[in-house]
Write a protein that holds these residues in place. Structure first.
Motif, PDB file in Angstrom:
ATOM      1  N   GLN A 115      -7.132  26.026   7.052  1.00  0.00           N
ATOM      2  CA  GLN A 115      -5.691  25.840   7.151  1.00  0.00           C
ATOM      3  C   GLN A 115      -4.939  27.073   6.655  1.00  0.00           C
ATOM      4  O   GLN A 115      -3.904  27.455   7.208  1.00  0.00           O
ATOM      5  CB  GLN A 115      -5.287  24.596   6.349  1.00  0.00           C
TER       6      GLN A 115
ATOM      7  N   ASP B 235      -0.929  20.156  10.535  1.00  0.00           N
ATOM      8  CA  ASP B 235      -0.682  19.995   9.100  1.00  0.00           C
ATOM      9  C   ASP B 235      -0.800  18.537   8.670  1.00  0.00           C
ATOM     10  O   ASP B 235      -1.262  18.238   7.561  1.00  0.00           O
ATOM     11  CB  ASP B 235       0.705  20.535   8.743  1.00  0.00           C
TER      12      ASP B 235
ATOM     13  N   TYR C   4      -2.218  27.199  16.680  1.00  0.00           N
ATOM     14  CA  TYR C   4      -1.720  26.452  15.514  1.00  0.00           C
ATOM     15  C   TYR C   4      -0.203  26.323  15.566  1.00  0.00           C
ATOM     16  O   TYR C   4       0.349  25.241  15.308  1.00  0.00           O
ATOM     17  CB  TYR C   4      -2.151  27.157  14.227  1.00  0.00           C
TER      18      TYR C   4
ATOM     19  N   ALA D  92      -4.499  17.752   8.543  1.00  0.00           N
ATOM     20  CA  ALA D  92      -5.074  18.375   7.354  1.00  0.00           C
ATOM     21  C   ALA D  92      -4.639  17.636   6.096  1.00  0.00           C
ATOM     22  O   ALA D  92      -5.439  17.411   5.175  1.00  0.00           O
ATOM     23  CB  ALA D  92      -4.654  19.847   7.281  1.00  0.00           C
TER      24      ALA D  92
END
Length: 206
Positions: free
Chosen positions: A29, A187, A179, A190
């Motif tokens: 990430q 996000d 991304y 994650a």
């Protein structure tokens, strides 16, 4: 004989490294959302955590955890809380109105990236139990200092190589462009995974 033992340690550790977990998730990430340098430093922080747990396992911290379970419990609670905090932060970031349109996230300092990687790894006391079982089961109780140091070097070297590969691979321009097109969803996934890892760590009885 020693070579076979080191190869066994390398095989076991490689298998554990490539299984996705909070360490891989953090470095990936960071590589996607920030810079390759930040991801490499986060990976270095993870490796420092691995080195600490491996060294402590060689020194017998597993016996300390058995003698004083509250120490293990305290580390586990602190680690689980940290992973939950990271998950919440990722969700909060994805919920901002400009999350989808914003460019790569604001730069992170070298120390902050290193610290994030270290804390993510050191937050899981199960690593000490894992390394302790590897050292006792593969090296044996009568392994010499030289063999133990060689096994430690193998673990650290493989960890450095793996997380450098993850950081470099996930920070390429095509990966970052992908991304940016799906930043909010990525996000949130994650963040959800981090929350799950934290919850599992808190709920575990080991």
């Amino acid at each position: 004989m020693d070579l076979n033992i080191l190869l066994a340690v390398a095989a076991i550790h490689t298998l554990v490294l490539v299984i996705p977990g909070p360490d891989v998730l953090l470095v990936s990430q960071t590589a996607l959302a920030r810079t390759r340098r930040a991801a490499l430093l986060a990976g270095l922080g993870v490796v420092l955590g691995i080195a600490c747990w491996a060294a402590l396992a060689l020194l017998g911290i597993g016996l300390l955890f058995q003698a004083f379970p509250w120490i293990h419990g305290a580390v586990k609670v602190a680690g689980g809380a940290y992973l939950l905090w990271m998950g919440v932060n990722l969700w909060r970031s994805s919920a901002r109105p400009d999350a989808q349109a914003a460019p790569i996230q604001a730069p992170i300092s070298d120390l902050a990236a290193l610290r994030a990687g270290f804390l993510t790894n050191i937050s899981n006391p199960k690593a000490a139990v894992f390394f302790g079982s590897v050292f006792s089961g593969v090296l044996g109780a009568h392994a010499g200092t030289g063999l133990k140091l060689a096994a430690f070097a193998v673990i650290v070297g493989l960890s450095l190589g793996w997380f450098a590969l993850v950081a470099a691979g996930m920070s390429t321009a095509p990966m970052q462009r992908a991304y940016l097109r799906a930043r909010r969803a990525v996000d949130r996934v994650a963040g959800t995974l981090m929350l799950g890892f934290g919850g599992l760590l808190l709920a575990s009885r080991e």
